[in-house]
Write an enzyme that holds these catalytic residues in place. Structure first.
Site, PDB file in Angstrom:
ATOM      1  N   SER A 171     -16.680 -24.727  54.374  1.00  0.00           N
ATOM      2  CA  SER A 171     -17.547 -24.575  53.234  1.00  0.00           C
ATOM      3  C   SER A 171     -18.548 -23.886  53.329  1.00  0.00           C
ATOM      4  CB  SER A 171     -17.384 -25.843  52.512  1.00  0.00           C
ATOM      5  OG  SER A 171     -18.188 -26.919  53.366  1.00  0.00           O
ATOM      6  N   HIS A 226     -24.054 -26.041  52.857  1.00  0.00           N
ATOM      7  CA  HIS A 226     -23.486 -24.981  51.620  1.00  0.00           C
ATOM      8  C   HIS A 226     -24.444 -24.323  51.383  1.00  0.00           C
ATOM      9  CE1 HIS A 226     -20.043 -28.522  50.447  1.00  0.00           C
ATOM     10  NE2 HIS A 226     -19.928 -27.876  51.484  1.00  0.00           N
TER      11      HIS A 226
END
Length: 295
Positions: A171, A226
């Protein structure tokens, strides 16, 4: 009709002619005719039912296969080995190990590791939805650079800010792809029809949900990473984008973004290696003992 439709050109950033391009298609007749006698071409055609620009000879596909193989190894070995220690041994992101043992590989290998089945499924779907499209448009080299540097940038921030956590997942790189996609939309939004804009909202929302929801269901997904991946991807996106004729102001802005990008990574490295995290390293010795016993 299809959803996820966007306008991309034939593959060059400064191409004058814009052609329709789709991230996802549910039209089984969309795939182009290829030689059915070759397994490679048949598989590629099946992929193009859902991802019209999907190609097997891409980093998107190659990385996805590596991630699937890595997860299978983790799944098989986890039956007689502690999963955390298994991930640690395979290169999971862990700040104390990076600093104390200079395990730099832990900044990139976590991109190819996943903790459980929902985690890898969500990331693979988001990665292929965005990856095939962006790699076709920006080219293999630019895609590879952004994917890897976003992953490294995200893992660096995670290791520096969350020193006691062990984390894995693609991610960090996917958020870099999201930043690149947003930059593309910003540059070309006026060229879209209302229907295409609606499709973008839907596709973007699904991509975000697929990688945000697992963040709250697993303790080993680097949420801080992230943001780091998104920042790295956003800076690279500003460097990538250019008009066919660039103004002096735009050239200066691009040079500024390059400097900021370098400083971002330098600052994270300096911050991470400036910390005294030896007392936080609870996994290195423990996992070495667990893995030795399991063997």
């Amino acid at each position: 009709s299809t959803w996820g439709t966007i306008f991309l050109n034939s593959g060059r950033i400064n191409s004058e002619e814009m052609k329709p391009y789709e991230i996802v298609s549910m039209n089984p007749n969309f795939a182009e005719n290829v030689d059915d006698n070759k397994l490679w071409n048949r598989l590629e055609r099946k992929l193009r039912i859902f991802f019209p620009k999907a190609k097997l000879k891409t980093f998107t596909f190659f990385f996805s296969i590596i991630q699937i193989i890595a997860y299978i190894i983790i799944w098989v070995r986890s039956y007689n080995t502690d999963t955390i220690c298994l991930l640690f041994s395979m290169g999971a992101n862990y700040g104390p190990a990076i600093q104390n043992h200079f395990d730099i590989h832990r900044l990139i290998l976590p991109v190819f590791l996943h903790f459980d089945l929902p985690h890898i499924c969500a990331n693979l779907l988001s990665q292929t939805m965005l990856g095939f499209a962006l790699e076709a448009y920006f080219g293999h080299g630019r895609f590879l650079l952004l994917y890897l540097l976003s992953g490294i940038g995200g893992n660096l921030l995670e290791a520096a800010m969350n020193t006691e956590a062990i984390s894995v997942g693609a991610s960090t790189s996917i958020f870099g792809l999201i930043a690149l996609h947003i930059a593309y939309l910003k540059e070309n939004w006026s060229a879209f029809t209302e229907e295409q804009k609606k499709n973008h909202y839907i596709a973007g929302g699904i991509s975000l949900l697929l990688i945000i929801v697992p963040s709250f269901t697993s303790n080993h997904i680097d949420v801080i990473g992230h943001f780091g991946g998104f920042i790295a991807g956003a800076l690279l996106s500003m460097i990538y984008y250019k008009q066919s004729t660039e103004s002096d102001r735009r050239k200066k802005l691009k040079a500024a973004f390059i400097i900021i990008f370098v400083l971002y990574f330098a600052a994270l490295f300096m911050f991470l290696f400036g910390l005294d995290v030896r007392s936080f390293d609870r996994l290195s010795g423990y996992c070495a003992s667990v893995l030795q016993d399991s063997n």
